[in-house]
Design an enzyme around this catalytic site. Structure first.
Site, mmCIF file in Angstrom:
data_model
loop_
_atom_site.group_PDB
_atom_site.id
_atom_site.type_symbol
_atom_site.label_atom_id
_atom_site.label_comp_id
_atom_site.label_asym_id
_atom_site.label_seq_id
_atom_site.Cartn_x
_atom_site.Cartn_y
_atom_site.Cartn_z
ATOM 1 N N SER A 1 47.375 -53.460 23.634
ATOM 2 C CA SER A 1 46.246 -52.564 23.369
ATOM 3 C C SER A 1 46.077 -52.480 21.857
ATOM 4 C CB SER A 1 46.539 -51.162 23.911
ATOM 5 O OG SER A 1 45.619 -50.214 23.392
ATOM 6 N N TYR B 1 52.150 -43.617 24.111
ATOM 7 C CA TYR B 1 51.345 -44.762 24.598
ATOM 8 C C TYR B 1 51.253 -45.816 23.499
ATOM 9 C CZ TYR B 1 47.604 -47.638 26.446
ATOM 10 O OH TYR B 1 46.864 -48.723 26.895
HETATM 11 N N1 NDP Z 1 41.030 -49.240 29.580
HETATM 12 C C1 NDP Z 1 41.350 -49.387 28.310
HETATM 13 O O1 NDP Z 1 40.687 -48.852 27.390
HETATM 14 C C2 NDP Z 1 42.505 -50.256 27.943
HETATM 15 C C3 NDP Z 1 43.541 -50.535 28.816
HETATM 16 N N2 NDP Z 1 44.608 -51.281 28.409
HETATM 17 C C4 NDP Z 1 45.708 -51.627 29.293
HETATM 18 O O2 NDP Z 1 45.198 -52.474 30.309
HETATM 19 C C5 NDP Z 1 46.005 -52.392 31.473
HETATM 20 C C6 NDP Z 1 45.096 -52.187 32.674
HETATM 21 O O3 NDP Z 1 44.414 -50.969 32.516
HETATM 22 P P1 NDP Z 1 42.955 -50.684 33.076
HETATM 23 O O4 NDP Z 1 42.506 -51.781 33.942
HETATM 24 O O5 NDP Z 1 42.118 -50.280 31.943
HETATM 25 O O6 NDP Z 1 43.280 -49.343 33.908
HETATM 26 P P2 NDP Z 1 43.213 -48.977 35.458
HETATM 27 O O7 NDP Z 1 43.756 -47.600 35.549
HETATM 28 O O8 NDP Z 1 41.877 -49.258 35.992
HETATM 29 O O9 NDP Z 1 44.257 -50.013 36.125
HETATM 30 C C7 NDP Z 1 45.639 -49.872 35.963
HETATM 31 C C8 NDP Z 1 46.345 -50.723 37.002
HETATM 32 O O10 NDP Z 1 47.760 -50.608 36.780
HETATM 33 C C9 NDP Z 1 48.385 -50.329 38.008
HETATM 34 N N3 NDP Z 1 49.592 -49.534 37.801
HETATM 35 C C10 NDP Z 1 49.737 -48.413 37.060
HETATM 36 N N4 NDP Z 1 50.989 -47.950 37.157
HETATM 37 C C11 NDP Z 1 51.658 -48.798 37.990
HETATM 38 C C12 NDP Z 1 52.967 -48.846 38.506
HETATM 39 N N5 NDP Z 1 53.897 -47.919 38.196
HETATM 40 N N6 NDP Z 1 53.308 -49.855 39.337
HETATM 41 C C13 NDP Z 1 52.401 -50.785 39.661
HETATM 42 N N7 NDP Z 1 51.141 -50.797 39.227
HETATM 43 C C14 NDP Z 1 50.768 -49.807 38.405
HETATM 44 C C15 NDP Z 1 47.349 -49.580 38.835
HETATM 45 O O11 NDP Z 1 47.596 -49.808 40.222
HETATM 46 P P3 NDP Z 1 48.125 -48.718 41.268
HETATM 47 O O12 NDP Z 1 47.674 -47.379 40.796
HETATM 48 O O13 NDP Z 1 47.533 -49.145 42.570
HETATM 49 O O14 NDP Z 1 49.604 -48.892 41.237
HETATM 50 C C16 NDP Z 1 46.072 -50.285 38.421
HETATM 51 O O15 NDP Z 1 45.859 -51.419 39.228
HETATM 52 C C17 NDP Z 1 47.006 -51.277 31.209
HETATM 53 O O16 NDP Z 1 48.223 -51.858 30.809
HETATM 54 C C18 NDP Z 1 46.380 -50.494 30.048
HETATM 55 O O17 NDP Z 1 47.353 -49.850 29.269
HETATM 56 C C19 NDP Z 1 44.650 -51.832 27.152
HETATM 57 C C20 NDP Z 1 43.658 -51.605 26.273
HETATM 58 C C21 NDP Z 1 42.481 -50.823 26.592
HETATM 59 O O1 LIG Z 2 44.711 -48.907 25.448
HETATM 60 C C1 LIG Z 2 43.659 -48.305 25.478
HETATM 61 C C2 LIG Z 2 42.777 -48.209 24.353
HETATM 62 S S1 LIG Z 2 42.936 -46.703 23.621
HETATM 63 O O2 LIG Z 2 42.382 -45.679 24.527
HETATM 64 O O3 LIG Z 2 44.339 -46.418 23.326
HETATM 65 O O4 LIG Z 2 42.146 -46.783 22.365
#
Ligand code: NDP
Ligand SMILES: O=CCS(=O)(=O)O
Length: 253
Positions: free
Chosen positions: A139, A152
């Site tokens: 991120s 985070y």
């Molecule tokens: N959205 C943003 O602004 C950004 C997001 N990210 C990163 O991208 C990744 C995906 O996030 P994003 O798609 O945005 O968020 P979402 O919340 O839409 O998706 C997160 C996914 O992670 C899974 N997950 C969370 N915790 C667990 C766990 N303990 N075990 C297994 N699966 C888990 C969830 O599945 P389920 O709940 O079914 O287990 C879900 O499929 C993350 O690592 C996030 O930190 C990075 C930069 C920017």
């Molecule tokens: O990873 C997610 C992006 S932000 O919310 O930390 O800027």
């Protein structure tokens, strides 16, 4: 032969969009997440396009992760790509008002979960060798601190440095390692972070023209399909609307 990708966190956001795009591109898929019903729906949606194996797993449950990945059978036993995407942020409070349990959940998921999955699949990726890839979802928070980011930000800094160090260790195996670091992206991320606060979600994304999960999925497919002699080490992506905040000057500090 079709290649096989493991995508953790495939039940929403980046992971779900990636499952769809990789299925269209003919990849076999191993999709993981905790929400069984969603995995069943995704499997039903994509099974007409490609071979799909869903694994209901919490990446924090070490035994479950190891057991599931140790039992893979054809056509899912040769792994070409691991996308370590499962992750979350919890809370936006400053450190001094934060919840320790939330800190630990972020560490358990974003650091320990990611390393457990990686450790479990490394032998298979190395057996595949040239052209295999690990893409870790970091991120911008791993590089750029912001108020309320505290743990985070720390977990994503770990993902970035772990990716680079892993690449050193895997030198000579043919396995590539990338850390993809997105900025503001519209998914369930902020609803999870705020405990379902739709107002906070609307305030953050309203008018921001944020990154969409499909943008990240396209980027992941591009990275994975690059010629086998190329390695994208790190890639940071922001929406045009996002840039760096000026340094805060607090005169009564
Ligand atoms: N959205 C943003 O602004 C950004 C997001 N990210 C990163 O991208 C990744 C995906 O996030 P994003 O798609 O945005 O968020 P979402 O919340 O839409 O998706 C997160 C996914 O992670 C899974 N997950 C969370 N915790 C667990 C766990 N303990 N075990 C297994 N699966 C888990 C969830 O599945 P389920 O709940 O079914 O287990 C879900 O499929 C993350 O690592 C996030 O930190 C990075 C930069 C920017
Ligand atoms: O990873 C997610 C992006 S932000 O919310 O930390 O800027």
């Amino acid at each position: 032969m079709n290649k096989t990708a493991v995508i953790t966190g495939a039940t929403s956001g980046f992971g779900l969009a990636s499952a769809r795009i990789f299925a269209d591109a003919g990849w076999n898929l191993i999709l993981t997440g905790r929400r069984e019903e969603r995995l069943a729906d995704i499997s039903e949606e994509l099974s007409s396009k490609t071979s799909v194996l869903t694994l209901v797993m919490d990446v924090c449950d070490k035994e479950a992760v190891l057991a599931a990945f140790n039992q893979l059978s054809a056509p899912f036993d040769q792994i070409d790509l691991l996308i370590n995407n499962a992750g979350l942020a919890l809370g936006t409070e400053p450190a001094q008002r934060s919840d320790l349990a939330q800190w630990h959940t972020m560490i358990d998921t974003n650091i320990k979960g990611l390393t457990t999955v990686t450790h479990a699949l490394l032998p298979k990726l190395i057996a595949t060798g040239k052209g295999a890839s690990i893409i870790n979802i970091g991120s911008i928070a791993g590089q750029w601190p912001y108020p309320g980011g505290n743990v985070y930000c720390g977990t994503k800094a770990f993902v970035e440095q772990f990716s680079l160090a892993l690449r050193c260790d895997l030198s000579g195996t043919g396995v590539r390692v990338t850390c993809l670091a997105p900025g503001l992206s519209e998914s369930e991320f902020t609803l999870v972070r705020t405990g379902g606060d739709k107002k906070a979600y609307d305030a953050l994304y309203g008018g921001a023209d944020a990154i969409q999960p499909e943008d990240i999925a396209e980027t992941l497919l591009w990275i994975a399909q690059l010629p086998a002699h190329l390695n994208i080490n790190q890639l940071e992506i922001m929406p045009v609307s996002q840039s760096w905040a000026p340094f805060a000057i607090k005169r009564d500090a």
